[in-house]
Design a protein around this motif. Structure first.
Motif, PDB file in Angstrom:
ATOM      1  N   LEU A  76       0.835  -1.201   0.000  1.00 54.46           N
ATOM      2  CA  LEU A  76       0.000   0.000   0.000  1.00 54.46           C
ATOM      3  C   LEU A  76       0.873   1.256   0.000  1.00 54.46           C
ATOM      4  O   LEU A  76       0.573   2.236  -0.695  1.00 54.46           O
ATOM      5  CB  LEU A  76      -0.917  -0.021   1.227  1.00 54.46           C
ATOM      6  N   SER A  77       1.965   1.208   0.759  1.00 53.52           N
ATOM      7  CA  SER A  77       2.876   2.348   0.782  1.00 53.52           C
ATOM      8  C   SER A  77       3.560   2.530  -0.576  1.00 53.52           C
ATOM      9  O   SER A  77       3.741   3.666  -1.043  1.00 53.52           O
ATOM     10  CB  SER A  77       3.919   2.141   1.887  1.00 53.52           C
ATOM     11  N   LYS A  78       3.928   1.422  -1.200  1.00 51.91           N
ATOM     12  CA  LYS A  78       4.595   1.491  -2.499  1.00 51.91           C
ATOM     13  C   LYS A  78       3.681   2.092  -3.551  1.00 51.91           C
ATOM     14  O   LYS A  78       4.120   2.804  -4.468  1.00 51.91           O
ATOM     15  CB  LYS A  78       5.035   0.088  -2.912  1.00 51.91           C
ATOM     16  N   GLU A  79       2.379   1.809  -3.454  1.00 52.21           N
ATOM     17  CA  GLU A  79       1.399   2.347  -4.408  1.00 52.21           C
ATOM     18  C   GLU A  79       0.873   3.708  -3.959  1.00 52.21           C
ATOM     19  O   GLU A  79      -0.093   4.218  -4.538  1.00 52.21           O
ATOM     20  CB  GLU A  79       0.221   1.369  -4.546  1.00 52.21           C
ATOM     21  N   ARG A  80       1.520   4.290  -2.936  1.00 55.09           N
ATOM     22  CA  ARG A  80       1.151   5.615  -2.425  1.00 55.09           C
ATOM     23  C   ARG A  80      -0.329   5.695  -2.030  1.00 55.09           C
ATOM     24  O   ARG A  80      -1.035   6.660  -2.337  1.00 55.09           O
ATOM     25  CB  ARG A  80       1.490   6.702  -3.456  1.00 55.09           C
ATOM     26  N   GLY A  81      -0.799   4.641  -1.398  1.00 60.45           N
ATOM     27  CA  GLY A  81      -2.149   4.617  -0.879  1.00 60.45           C
ATOM     28  C   GLY A  81      -3.224   4.187  -1.849  1.00 60.45           C
ATOM     29  O   GLY A  81      -4.394   4.126  -1.478  1.00 60.45           O
ATOM     30  N   ASP A  82      -2.850   3.877  -3.089  1.00 60.01           N
ATOM     31  CA  ASP A  82      -3.838   3.455  -4.086  1.00 60.01           C
ATOM     32  C   ASP A  82      -4.021   1.945  -3.993  1.00 60.01           C
ATOM     33  O   ASP A  82      -3.249   1.154  -4.556  1.00 60.01           O
ATOM     34  CB  ASP A  82      -3.366   3.853  -5.478  1.00 60.01           C
ATOM     35  N   ALA A  83      -5.047   1.501  -3.268  1.00 62.39           N
ATOM     36  CA  ALA A  83      -5.260   0.074  -3.048  1.00 62.39           C
ATOM     37  C   ALA A  83      -5.689  -0.664  -4.302  1.00 62.39           C
ATOM     38  O   ALA A  83      -5.493  -1.880  -4.411  1.00 62.39           O
ATOM     39  CB  ALA A  83      -6.310  -0.127  -1.955  1.00 62.39           C
ATOM     40  N   SER A  84      -6.264   0.024  -5.260  1.00 61.65           N
ATOM     41  CA  SER A  84      -6.790  -0.638  -6.453  1.00 61.65           C
ATOM     42  C   SER A  84      -5.701  -1.315  -7.277  1.00 61.65           C
ATOM     43  O   SER A  84      -5.986  -2.245  -8.045  1.00 61.65           O
ATOM     44  CB  SER A  84      -7.557   0.362  -7.311  1.00 61.65           C
ATOM     45  N   ASN A  85      -4.460  -0.869  -7.154  1.00 69.45           N
ATOM     46  CA  ASN A  85      -3.372  -1.451  -7.948  1.00 69.45           C
ATOM     47  C   ASN A  85      -2.660  -2.610  -7.243  1.00 69.45           C
ATOM     48  O   ASN A  85      -1.692  -3.154  -7.779  1.00 69.45           O
ATOM     49  CB  ASN A  85      -2.340  -0.370  -8.295  1.00 69.45           C
ATOM     50  N   ILE A  86      -3.120  -2.950  -6.064  1.00 67.15           N
ATOM     51  CA  ILE A  86      -2.441  -4.010  -5.305  1.00 67.15           C
ATOM     52  C   ILE A  86      -2.958  -5.381  -5.741  1.00 67.15           C
ATOM     53  O   ILE A  86      -4.171  -5.607  -5.829  1.00 67.15           O
ATOM     54  CB  ILE A  86      -2.670  -3.814  -3.798  1.00 67.15           C
ATOM     55  N   ASN A  87      -2.023  -6.282  -6.017  1.00 65.18           N
ATOM     56  CA  ASN A  87      -2.353  -7.663  -6.352  1.00 65.18           C
ATOM     57  C   ASN A  87      -2.303  -8.489  -5.067  1.00 65.18           C
ATOM     58  O   ASN A  87      -1.219  -8.884  -4.621  1.00 65.18           O
ATOM     59  CB  ASN A  87      -1.376  -8.210  -7.394  1.00 65.18           C
ATOM     60  N   ILE A  88      -3.448  -8.748  -4.481  1.00 66.98           N
ATOM     61  CA  ILE A  88      -3.500  -9.449  -3.202  1.00 66.98           C
ATOM     62  C   ILE A  88      -2.901 -10.848  -3.313  1.00 66.98           C
ATOM     63  O   ILE A  88      -2.127 -11.281  -2.453  1.00 66.98           O
ATOM     64  CB  ILE A  88      -4.942  -9.533  -2.678  1.00 66.98           C
ATOM     65  N   SER A  89      -3.240 -11.569  -4.376  1.00 68.70           N
ATOM     66  CA  SER A  89      -2.717 -12.935  -4.547  1.00 68.70           C
ATOM     67  C   SER A  89      -1.202 -12.948  -4.610  1.00 68.70           C
ATOM     68  O   SER A  89      -0.546 -13.869  -4.107  1.00 68.70           O
ATOM     69  CB  SER A  89      -3.296 -13.565  -5.819  1.00 68.70           C
ATOM     70  N   GLY A  90      -0.611 -11.926  -5.225  1.00 63.76           N
ATOM     71  CA  GLY A  90       0.848 -11.862  -5.342  1.00 63.76           C
ATOM     72  C   GLY A  90       1.545 -11.613  -4.012  1.00 63.76           C
ATOM     73  O   GLY A  90       2.748 -11.899  -3.878  1.00 63.76           O
ATOM     74  N   LEU A  91       0.809 -11.071  -3.049  1.00 60.84           N
ATOM     75  CA  LEU A  91       1.403 -10.810  -1.739  1.00 60.84           C
ATOM     76  C   LEU A  91       1.342 -12.025  -0.819  1.00 60.84           C
ATOM     77  O   LEU A  91       2.048 -12.072   0.199  1.00 60.84           O
ATOM     78  CB  LEU A  91       0.685  -9.644  -1.053  1.00 60.84           C
ATOM     79  N   CYS A  92       0.507 -12.994  -1.167  1.00 61.99           N
ATOM     80  CA  CYS A  92       0.290 -14.140  -0.275  1.00 61.99           C
ATOM     81  C   CYS A  92       1.454 -15.126  -0.368  1.00 61.99           C
ATOM     82  O   CYS A  92       2.037 -15.335  -1.432  1.00 61.99           O
ATOM     83  CB  CYS A  92      -1.013 -14.851  -0.634  1.00 61.99           C
TER      84      CYS A  92
END
Length: 427
Positions: A261-277
């Motif tokens: 979330l910090s890397k995307e500067r607070g834009d949650a829509s660009n986060i790939n949840i599956s990739g973080l697991c």
């Protein structure tokens, strides 16, 4: 004649002193703490090393001391009998018996043994060198006596090497419980040491969070909602699933989520949840808790999913769950403080949620309900009743009355447990 009497009396007194020495030595050396002697030996105490060597051959030790004790007692009695016969004639036998019984009982038995019981470690260290010499001198005699004793016991089917079947863990646990009853251990200390001893007896299924209580998240939900739910949950690691709650695809770590979330500067829509697991780690529910603790340390991870023999997920276990078995509940500033599921009532009864583990209930109330066949309080009632009871049914076992207060389908959600001694009679 006067000199002879004085010598005889002096010899009797000397023999009684030797008898007191033997009696006190026997009590001190058999009652001394092996653990204390081991620690003193480790610190370099030479006498502790002698004590430890003596109590390691307990049969020879007892044989030598008893031989010496009986020898001096019989000799003292014989001298006293001869002396009293010379002084009082045949009636001296009665006088000698009464006097020697009183002297031996008080000064050669009760007095030295009482002192030895109160100061066993101190006395054992003091008498050890002399007793070692006695055991060495009496070696052949005690060896012969030992063989006779073993042979005689064998005729009655008693093996001297059978032991009492108590493990070192049982011995330590018994000692701790005894000192707790006598006020030497506070309850928290007793529970902590008992928890350590229990680790190898418990299975992962006994300490895991059951699947019905697991907090999970569907991975296909919008990332913003997932982030919000993870932050509200208070959990560091959360299992995520796809299509079906039983289809767990990974473990989401809050630290990785916030980093993304910090890397995307607070834009949650660009986060790939599956990739973080990360990939789930599955462990059998029959693993010992001690083994699972070692596995956590080896893998340097704190979280695992628990599966049964069919590979079905039954729950999850964390390092914190295992540590809580030792130290009790662990809460930090981010935990949501909730009831422990145990609430006392004024009359002595206790309201218990059905999901409360029996071990936690025993620890909280200082009870001794069995936890071998059932993990939770509800499971214990069902196991003992052999049925799914209805609301209002009351059962009595193990010194407690258990009343079903609330039920959700087949799940017992609330029980009232009352020790029988405190149970109020019904009219």
């Amino acid at each position: 004649m006067t000199l002879t009497i004085a010598i005889t009396i002096g010899a009797i007194i000397a023999l009684l002193v030797l008898s007191a020495f033997f009696s006190g030595s026997e009590t001190a050396l058999t009652a001394t703490s092996r653990a204390r002697m081991h620690e003193l030996e480790r610190q370099g105490n030479a006498r502790a090393r002698i004590v430890k060597s003596l109590i390691e051959v307990r049969e020879r030790l007892i044989g030598a001391i008893l031989f010496g004790n009986n020898l001096v007692n019989i000799l003292a009695s014989a001298l006293a009998t001869a002396l009293f016969i010379d002084l009082f004639g045949d009636a001296g036998i009665v006088y000698a018996t009464l006097v020697m019984t009183a002297l031996v009982l008080v000064f050669a038995e009760v007095l030295p043994k009482t002192y030895a019981i109160l100061n066993h470690d101190k006395m054992a260290l003091a008498v050890a060198p002399a007793v070692r010499i006695l055991v060495a001198i009496m070696g052949p005699v005690t060896a012969a006596v030992d063989q006779i004793v073993k042979f005689t016991l064998k005729q009655f089917g008693v093996g001297v090497a059978d032991g009492n079947g108590m493990t070192p863990q049982d011995e330590v646990r018994g000692t701790i419980n005894l000192h707790h009853q006598e006020g030497g251990f506070i309850k928290d200390d007793r529970d902590m040491i008992g928890g350590i001893l229990d680790l190898r007896e418990l299975e992962v299924s006994d300490v895991m969070v059951h699947r019905t209580s697991m907090y999970t998240i569907e991975v296909t939900r919008p990332p913003a909602e997932i982030i919000e739910d993870v932050l509200k949950s208070g959990h560091t690691r959360v299992p995520v699933w796809r299509d079906d709650p039983d289809n767990i695809t990974g473990i989401l770590h809050a630290k990785d989520l916030l980093g993304a979330l910090s890397k995307e500067r607070g834009d949650a829509s660009n986060i790939n949840i599956s990739g973080l697991c990360t990939e789930p780690w599955y462990v059998p529910d029959t693993n010992s808790v001690a083994g699972q603790l070692s596995a956590f340390r080896h893998r340097k991870t704190h979280f695992a999913l628990v599966v049964d023999e069919y590979g079905e997920v039954q729950g999850l276990v964390t390092l914190e769950d295992i540590l809580e078995e030792i130290v009790g509940d662990i809460s930090d500033e981010h935990d949501v403080i909730t009831t422990a599921g145990v609430r006392r009532e004024p009359g002595g009864a206790v309201l218990v949620e059905g999901t409360v583990p029996v071990r936690d209930l025993n620890r909280a109330m200082d009870w001794n309900l069995p936890d071998e066949e059932a993990t939770t309080a509800a499971g214990l009632v069902i196991h003992e009743a052999r049925i799914i009871p209805d609301v209002g049914q009351v059962f009595t076992f193990y010194g407690f009355t258990l009343e079903v207060m609330r039920k959700n389908r087949n799940q017992l959600t609330l029980l009232r447990i009352t020790p029988v001694a405190k149970a109020k009679p019904t009219n």
